[in-house]
Design an enzyme around this catalytic site. Structure first.
Site: not given
Ligand code: PMM
Length: 281
Positions: A222, A258
């Site tokens: 991020k 994650r």
């Molecule tokens: N961040 C993103 C997408 N899904 N799900 C959870 N549970 N927690 C998060 O912090 C989260 C998520 C955004 O990041 P990405 O686009 O790299 O997937």
């Protein structure tokens, strides 16, 4: 107490689960477009599993800052074949979606977890749907869609506000009849949060754990990590920092992390486990 010193090692805590991110999207902020074909996405999901991911988190709609919504039919076309195939290969799958109908279709295709970054706020059918499915549900702190979430990043007392807002979502889920043993909470790093907010939440995970639910941490690649780093030409340059966060999240008792780069987090968590157990396991 006898005069003899007895060294008691506290019981080792389990290592957090690794959730490998599989964005089947043309526009996700750090890996968008890379796993855009179904075959490539399945191969990447299987590879992350080989590297140590316990769960593969399949998403078909980007939530990066400023992202536009994707029609639900298109989202399902992207994710369902991937969910089905990974599940058929015996891999635990979560579906990253804001849409109740996608959650239901993905559960039908074998997803065992619904990961909804909106905590049910984006789709009023979500909680009813979750109550009707045999799935775990990740309830994230969220205040509004990515297109305008940065304007919603104002808090009286950040950690207390996030905790209270998460607690309210959990209370509503329980009213809907969702089994609270199936809930996982997530501070929603970057969602209506500044970089400073993200660090404050990470440093106070114990206050979120005190809600009594497992906590998932999603810091991977991020933007707030970029601000720390001198060399950040590309989001993958944030993987070492992400891996350190994984180890610190383990130390703080997180249920899961994650991440995009499973290998570096698996290495970080192997170190953490050896540290935690004295390599006795
Ligand atoms: N961040 C993103 C997408 N899904 N799900 C959870 N549970 N927690 C998060 O912090 C989260 C998520 C955004 O990041 P990405 O686009 O790299 O997937």
């Amino acid at each position: 107490m006898t005069s003899e010193m007895v060294l008691v090692r506290r019981a080792a805590r389990p290592r957090p689960r690794i959730m490998g991110i599989l964005n089947v999207t043309p526009d996700s902020f750090s890996d968008g477009g890379r796993w855009n074909s179904v075959d490539d996405a399945i191969a990447h999901g299987a590879a992350m599993h080989e590297q140590g991911a316990d769960i593969i988190d399949v998403g078909g709609e980007s939530t990066r800052p400023g992202a536009e919504r994707v029609p639900v039919e298109e989202e399902q076309q992207r994710v369902l074949p991937v969910v089905r195939e990974l599940n058929d290969r015996g891999i635990r799958v979560s579906i990253d979606t804001l849409n109740a109908s996608t959650a239901a279709a993905a559960a039908e295709a074998g997803a065992g977890i619904v990961n909804d970054v909106s905590g049910g706020l984006a789709d009023e059918e979500m909680f009813r749907t979750i109550a009707s499915l045999e799935v775990d549900y990740i309830v994230s702190h969220w205040r509004g869609h990515s297109a305008h979430m940065n304007q919603l990043a104002s808090y009286n007392e950040l950690v207390g506000d996030v905790r209270t807002e998460l607690q309210a979502r959990v209370a509503e889920l329980i009213i809907w009849g969702v089994d609270e043993r199936r809930l996982i909470v997530d501070p929603g790093l970057g969602f209506a949060k500044t970089g400073a907010h993200n660090w404050t939440l990470l440093g106070n995970l114990d206050r979120l754990q005190s809600l009594g639910y497992p906590v998932l941490v999603g810091a991977s690649r991020k933007g707030f990590l970029a601000d720390l780093l001198e060399h950040d030409a590309n989001p993958i340059d944030r993987d070492p920092a992400t891996a350190v966060i994984s180890a610190l999240a383990a130390q703080a008792g997180a249920w899961g992390v994650r991440v995009h780069d499973v290998a570096s987090t698996a290495a970080a968590l192997a170190v953490w486990t050896a540290w935690e157990t004295g390599a006795t396991q």
